[in-house]
Motif scaffolding. Structure first.
Motif, PDB file in Angstrom:
ATOM      1  N   ARG A 236      -6.861 -68.182 -23.501  1.00  0.00           N
ATOM      2  CA  ARG A 236      -7.517 -69.279 -24.208  1.00  0.00           C
ATOM      3  C   ARG A 236      -6.518 -70.402 -24.519  1.00  0.00           C
ATOM      4  O   ARG A 236      -6.421 -70.882 -25.631  1.00  0.00           O
ATOM      5  CB  ARG A 236      -8.211 -68.787 -25.479  1.00  0.00           C
ATOM      6  N   THR A 237      -5.772 -70.804 -23.465  1.00  0.00           N
ATOM      7  CA  THR A 237      -4.786 -71.862 -23.612  1.00  0.00           C
ATOM      8  C   THR A 237      -4.951 -72.906 -22.513  1.00  0.00           C
ATOM      9  O   THR A 237      -5.505 -72.626 -21.449  1.00  0.00           O
ATOM     10  CB  THR A 237      -3.350 -71.308 -23.528  1.00  0.00           C
ATOM     11  N   VAL A 238      -4.445 -74.099 -22.802  1.00  0.00           N
ATOM     12  CA  VAL A 238      -4.376 -75.173 -21.814  1.00  0.00           C
ATOM     13  C   VAL A 238      -2.945 -75.705 -21.877  1.00  0.00           C
ATOM     14  O   VAL A 238      -2.495 -76.140 -22.930  1.00  0.00           O
ATOM     15  CB  VAL A 238      -5.374 -76.315 -22.139  1.00  0.00           C
TER      16      VAL A 238
ATOM     17  N   ALA B 202     -20.089 -70.830 -17.521  1.00  0.00           N
ATOM     18  CA  ALA B 202     -19.201 -70.116 -18.442  1.00  0.00           C
ATOM     19  C   ALA B 202     -17.838 -70.795 -18.521  1.00  0.00           C
ATOM     20  O   ALA B 202     -17.286 -70.979 -19.606  1.00  0.00           O
ATOM     21  CB  ALA B 202     -19.044 -68.658 -18.005  1.00  0.00           C
ATOM     22  N   ARG B 203     -17.297 -71.192 -17.381  1.00  0.00           N
ATOM     23  CA  ARG B 203     -15.981 -71.846 -17.362  1.00  0.00           C
ATOM     24  C   ARG B 203     -16.012 -73.172 -18.117  1.00  0.00           C
ATOM     25  O   ARG B 203     -15.110 -73.481 -18.894  1.00  0.00           O
ATOM     26  CB  ARG B 203     -15.539 -72.078 -15.917  1.00  0.00           C
ATOM     27  N   ILE B 204     -17.043 -73.956 -17.893  1.00  0.00           N
ATOM     28  CA  ILE B 204     -17.138 -75.259 -18.555  1.00  0.00           C
ATOM     29  C   ILE B 204     -17.351 -75.074 -20.048  1.00  0.00           C
ATOM     30  O   ILE B 204     -16.777 -75.807 -20.858  1.00  0.00           O
ATOM     31  CB  ILE B 204     -18.238 -76.113 -17.892  1.00  0.00           C
ATOM     32  N   ALA B 205     -18.131 -74.094 -20.447  1.00  0.00           N
ATOM     33  CA  ALA B 205     -18.338 -73.822 -21.877  1.00  0.00           C
ATOM     34  C   ALA B 205     -17.033 -73.405 -22.550  1.00  0.00           C
ATOM     35  O   ALA B 205     -16.727 -73.847 -23.664  1.00  0.00           O
ATOM     36  CB  ALA B 205     -19.397 -72.741 -22.056  1.00  0.00           C
TER      37      ALA B 205
ATOM     38  N   LEU C 236     -13.981 -74.190 -21.480  1.00  0.00           N
ATOM     39  CA  LEU C 236     -13.135 -75.383 -21.513  1.00  0.00           C
ATOM     40  C   LEU C 236     -13.532 -76.282 -22.681  1.00  0.00           C
ATOM     41  O   LEU C 236     -12.677 -76.781 -23.410  1.00  0.00           O
ATOM     42  CB  LEU C 236     -13.220 -76.151 -20.198  1.00  0.00           C
ATOM     43  N   ALA C 237     -14.819 -76.464 -22.886  1.00  0.00           N
ATOM     44  CA  ALA C 237     -15.301 -77.278 -24.006  1.00  0.00           C
ATOM     45  C   ALA C 237     -14.826 -76.690 -25.328  1.00  0.00           C
ATOM     46  O   ALA C 237     -14.363 -77.419 -26.210  1.00  0.00           O
ATOM     47  CB  ALA C 237     -16.822 -77.372 -23.979  1.00  0.00           C
ATOM     48  N   ASP C 238     -14.896 -75.374 -25.453  1.00  0.00           N
ATOM     49  CA  ASP C 238     -14.431 -74.705 -26.669  1.00  0.00           C
ATOM     50  C   ASP C 238     -12.932 -74.895 -26.857  1.00  0.00           C
ATOM     51  O   ASP C 238     -12.465 -75.194 -27.961  1.00  0.00           O
ATOM     52  CB  ASP C 238     -14.792 -73.221 -26.610  1.00  0.00           C
ATOM     53  N   LEU C 239     -12.157 -74.743 -25.776  1.00  0.00           N
ATOM     54  CA  LEU C 239     -10.703 -74.923 -25.863  1.00  0.00           C
ATOM     55  C   LEU C 239     -10.326 -76.348 -26.270  1.00  0.00           C
ATOM     56  O   LEU C 239      -9.349 -76.562 -26.989  1.00  0.00           O
ATOM     57  CB  LEU C 239     -10.045 -74.605 -24.519  1.00  0.00           C
ATOM     58  N   LEU C 240     -11.103 -77.324 -25.808  1.00  0.00           N
ATOM     59  CA  LEU C 240     -10.834 -78.722 -26.136  1.00  0.00           C
ATOM     60  C   LEU C 240     -11.416 -79.118 -27.489  1.00  0.00           C
ATOM     61  O   LEU C 240     -11.247 -80.255 -27.931  1.00  0.00           O
ATOM     62  CB  LEU C 240     -11.380 -79.644 -25.038  1.00  0.00           C
TER      63      LEU C 240
END
Length: 94
Positions: free
Chosen positions: A22-24, A80-83, A85-89
């Motif tokens: 859960r990192t970017v 799922a991936r986009i959701a 990513l939205a959560d991470l951002l």
């Protein structure tokens, strides 16, 4: 995630999204070659999405951001991936 700068003479920036951790984090250009999927967009679009001025889903539907899948495309996986990513951002539910 790939950020395309306003100035075409500048190189694009690559960000590695680690869903398990859960990192970017910033990644090298070589990371693109090994990525399972990418989301690419201009600097302006990313800034507007992150600032909450443009909804992530709207940017994707309007092709301001492009989702690219290296594997066989799966609507369930991409959603799922986009959701995530939205959560991470820190974006509202897309």
């Amino acid at each position: 995630a790939i950020w395309v700068p306003r100035d075409p003479a500048e190189p694009a920036e690559y960000w590695l999204v680690d869903l398990k951790a859960r990192t970017v984090v910033r990644a090298s250009r070589a990371a693109q070659q090994d990525s399972d999927w990418d989301i690419i967009g201009s600097a302006d679009t990313w800034e507007q999405v992150i600032a909450g001025k443009v909804n992530l889903s709207v940017a994707l539907r309007g092709c301001q951001l492009r989702y690219c899948d290296g594997d066989e495309p799966s609507p369930v996986a991409s959603d799922a991936r986009i959701a995530i990513l939205a959560d991470l951002l820190g974006l509202a539910s897309w």
